[in-house]
Design an enzyme around this catalytic site. Sequence first.
Site, PDB file in Angstrom:
ATOM      1  CB  SER A  58      35.128  37.130  54.257  1.00  0.00           C
ATOM      2  OG  SER A  58      33.858  36.937  53.706  1.00  0.00           O
TER       3      SER A  58
HETATM    4  N1  SAM Z   1      33.054  34.763  49.527  1.00  0.00           N
HETATM    5  C1  SAM Z   1      33.232  36.127  49.130  1.00  0.00           C
HETATM    6  C2  SAM Z   1      34.677  36.466  48.880  1.00  0.00           C
HETATM    7  O1  SAM Z   1      35.549  35.600  49.038  1.00  0.00           O
HETATM    8  O2  SAM Z   1      34.932  37.596  48.467  1.00  0.00           O
HETATM    9  C3  SAM Z   1      32.610  37.111  50.097  1.00  0.00           C
HETATM   10  C4  SAM Z   1      31.138  37.051  50.038  1.00  0.00           C
HETATM   11  S1  SAM Z   1      30.268  38.476  50.592  1.00  0.00           S
HETATM   12  C5  SAM Z   1      30.626  38.508  52.295  1.00  0.00           C
HETATM   13  C6  SAM Z   1      28.617  37.786  50.464  1.00  0.00           C
HETATM   14  C7  SAM Z   1      28.150  37.608  49.039  1.00  0.00           C
HETATM   15  O3  SAM Z   1      26.932  36.856  49.075  1.00  0.00           O
HETATM   16  C8  SAM Z   1      27.824  38.907  48.338  1.00  0.00           C
HETATM   17  O4  SAM Z   1      28.546  39.009  47.133  1.00  0.00           O
HETATM   18  C9  SAM Z   1      26.320  38.816  48.076  1.00  0.00           C
HETATM   19  O5  SAM Z   1      25.891  39.443  46.889  1.00  0.00           O
HETATM   20  C10 SAM Z   1      26.122  37.314  48.018  1.00  0.00           C
HETATM   21  N2  SAM Z   1      24.741  36.847  48.233  1.00  0.00           N
HETATM   22  C11 SAM Z   1      23.788  37.324  49.074  1.00  0.00           C
HETATM   23  N3  SAM Z   1      22.658  36.595  48.958  1.00  0.00           N
HETATM   24  C12 SAM Z   1      22.903  35.633  48.028  1.00  0.00           C
HETATM   25  C13 SAM Z   1      22.136  34.561  47.472  1.00  0.00           C
HETATM   26  N4  SAM Z   1      20.864  34.305  47.853  1.00  0.00           N
HETATM   27  N5  SAM Z   1      22.721  33.771  46.537  1.00  0.00           N
HETATM   28  C14 SAM Z   1      23.996  33.987  46.136  1.00  0.00           C
HETATM   29  N6  SAM Z   1      24.774  34.989  46.618  1.00  0.00           N
HETATM   30  C15 SAM Z   1      24.232  35.792  47.559  1.00  0.00           C
END
Ligand code: SAM
Length: 216
Positions: A58
């Site tokens: 992000s």
């Molecule tokens: N917080 C992260 C960082 O600091 O880099 C950025 C997160 S990215 C915008 C969103 C993440 O949520 C992705 O890696 C995606 O695979 C994960 N995601 C999507 N659905 C999910 C779920 N049901 N449970 C866990 N992770 C999930």
Amino acid sequence: MAASNAEMVSGLRAQGFATPRVAEAMLKVDRLLFMPERFRQYAYADYPVPIGFGQTISAPGVVAIMSSELDVQPGMSVLEVGTGSGYQAAILAELAGSRGKVFSIERIPEARGLAKDNLAKSGHAGIRLFVGDGSMGLPGEAPFDRIIVTAASPAVPPALVAQLKDGGKLVIPVGSAYSQELVLVEKRGGDVSERRLLPVVFVPLIGEHGFVGEKA
Ligand code: SAM
């Protein structure tokens, strides 16, 4: 574009995105350590950046705002849903301190592996990483003082509200798979309140209480 982590954080402070405690935490975590090799030049830019697997780290401005609204205090138990690169988890660990506990759950096993390597490099190997559907929370480690969801959800997942302690806070982007509003949920004496904060754009939360894979 900021030329260093310190310059990036001072810009976020000047824009009012980060509280003094969040700014201090962000100063201790160099965003460069969480950047893919080919995007290192954007380490201190206020953009989301691809990390592989169709996912992103992000923008630091959004990390600052979400962390500030979450208001993590030393010693708290914190759950992050959507580990991605591990950057947000490292900031949470700085805020929760050595007496606190940070758990982060990621749906994609390879992203969890990437986060594990990044967090070892940044000195945050104590964060507990899990693979699974975080839209269901992490019942084995609940309840939590704070929960942050870093992927877009169609609604506030009931499992996450259930796993919040009384007095707890949850920050989550809610809306369509393409645009959302950041929502702060607070639980007090059995009452649950929701406040809309600002428009945001996140990749979708895919799971039982998120979007279904094919539609996202
Ligand atoms: N917080 C992260 C960082 O600091 O880099 C950025 C997160 S990215 C915008 C969103 C993440 O949520 C992705 O890696 C995606 O695979 C994960 N995601 C999507 N659905 C999910 C779920 N049901 N449970 C866990 N992770 C999930």
